[in-house]
Design an enzyme around this catalytic site. Structure first.
Site, PDB file in Angstrom:
ATOM      1  N   HIS A 142      19.918  52.776  30.440  1.00  0.00           N
ATOM      2  CA  HIS A 142      19.567  52.868  31.853  1.00  0.00           C
ATOM      3  C   HIS A 142      18.409  53.856  31.995  1.00  0.00           C
ATOM      4  O   HIS A 142      18.238  54.759  31.158  1.00  0.00           O
ATOM      5  CB  HIS A 142      20.753  53.354  32.678  1.00  0.00           C
ATOM      6  CG  HIS A 142      21.848  52.361  32.812  1.00  0.00           C
ATOM      7  ND1 HIS A 142      22.834  52.467  33.772  1.00  0.00           N
ATOM      8  CD2 HIS A 142      22.131  51.226  32.112  1.00  0.00           C
ATOM      9  CE1 HIS A 142      23.672  51.454  33.651  1.00  0.00           C
ATOM     10  NE2 HIS A 142      23.275  50.689  32.646  1.00  0.00           N
ATOM     11  N   GLU A 177      17.954  56.417  33.877  1.00  0.00           N
ATOM     12  CA  GLU A 177      18.355  57.826  33.908  1.00  0.00           C
ATOM     13  C   GLU A 177      18.665  58.351  32.507  1.00  0.00           C
ATOM     14  O   GLU A 177      18.247  59.451  32.140  1.00  0.00           O
ATOM     15  CB  GLU A 177      19.608  58.026  34.779  1.00  0.00           C
ATOM     16  CG  GLU A 177      19.459  57.571  36.204  1.00  0.00           C
ATOM     17  CD  GLU A 177      19.980  56.168  36.453  1.00  0.00           C
ATOM     18  OE1 GLU A 177      20.645  55.965  37.481  1.00  0.00           O
ATOM     19  OE2 GLU A 177      19.720  55.263  35.625  1.00  0.00           O
ATOM     20  N   CYS A 204      24.963  54.978  38.317  1.00  0.00           N
ATOM     21  CA  CYS A 204      26.300  54.461  38.014  1.00  0.00           C
ATOM     22  C   CYS A 204      27.159  55.611  37.475  1.00  0.00           C
ATOM     23  O   CYS A 204      26.669  56.733  37.278  1.00  0.00           O
ATOM     24  CB  CYS A 204      26.206  53.330  36.991  1.00  0.00           C
ATOM     25  SG  CYS A 204      25.723  53.874  35.331  1.00  0.00           S
ATOM     26  N   CYS A 228      25.784  57.146  34.187  1.00  0.00           N
ATOM     27  CA  CYS A 228      24.614  57.995  34.394  1.00  0.00           C
ATOM     28  C   CYS A 228      24.977  59.281  35.131  1.00  0.00           C
ATOM     29  O   CYS A 228      24.455  60.347  34.814  1.00  0.00           O
ATOM     30  CB  CYS A 228      23.536  57.222  35.136  1.00  0.00           C
ATOM     31  SG  CYS A 228      22.824  55.888  34.129  1.00  0.00           S
TER      32      CYS A 228
END
Length: 149
Positions: free
Chosen positions: A53, A55, A83, A86
């Site tokens: 992801h 992040e 999410c 993260c």
């Protein structure tokens, strides 16, 4: 001190992710001195890695550059509500502030779903600011998913 948003850089990363066929999420980490420490867009498909992801990639790059696992005093700008995975990484890295654009009622982990920072098990609770450039962040996602359908 005057607030200066860096969401435009995160939006650039989201657009680049969309161009690669990735879900268009972008993230930028700003060091305490105001410089860009890292920036990334989603690369889960490209890297065949469900943890890639925006992040996570930005946190990994900033930690490598800083030479440590803590990003104390850093600010994270991300186009979509992080999410749970993260959010846990944000807490573990001790990031000071999180600014996000679009909310994610389906998979968010900050204001929705798991609400990671609300749990007593959270190692660290950053300041959270939502709705930064929300319309632009949401539009990129809407355009991407409309084109997929």
């Amino acid at each position: 001190m005057v607030f200066r948003s860096h969401m435009t850089l995160a939006l650039e990363e989201a657009r680049a992710a969309a161009a690669r066929g990735e879900v268009p999420v972008g993230a930028v980490l700003i060091a305490p001195d105001g410089t860009v420490a890292a920036r990334a867009g989603n690369r889960t498909r490209e890297l065949n890695d469900p943890t890639a992801h925006a992040e996570i990639l930005a946190i990994r790059a900033a930690c490598a550059a800083a030479g440590g696992e803590r990003l104390t005093g850093y600010d994270l700008y991300v186009t979509l509500e992080p999410c749970a995975m993260c959010a846990a990484a944000i807490a573990a890295a001790r990031i000071a502030r999180v600014y996000y654009g679009a909310s994610d009622p389906k998979s968010g982990g900050v204001a929705h779903g798991a609400c990671v920072f609300s749990h007593p098990q959270a190692h660290h609770v950053p300041e959270v600011y939502e709705g930064i450039a929300e319309a632009d962040c949401a539009a990129i996602l809407k355009e991407f998913f409309t084109a997929k359908r």
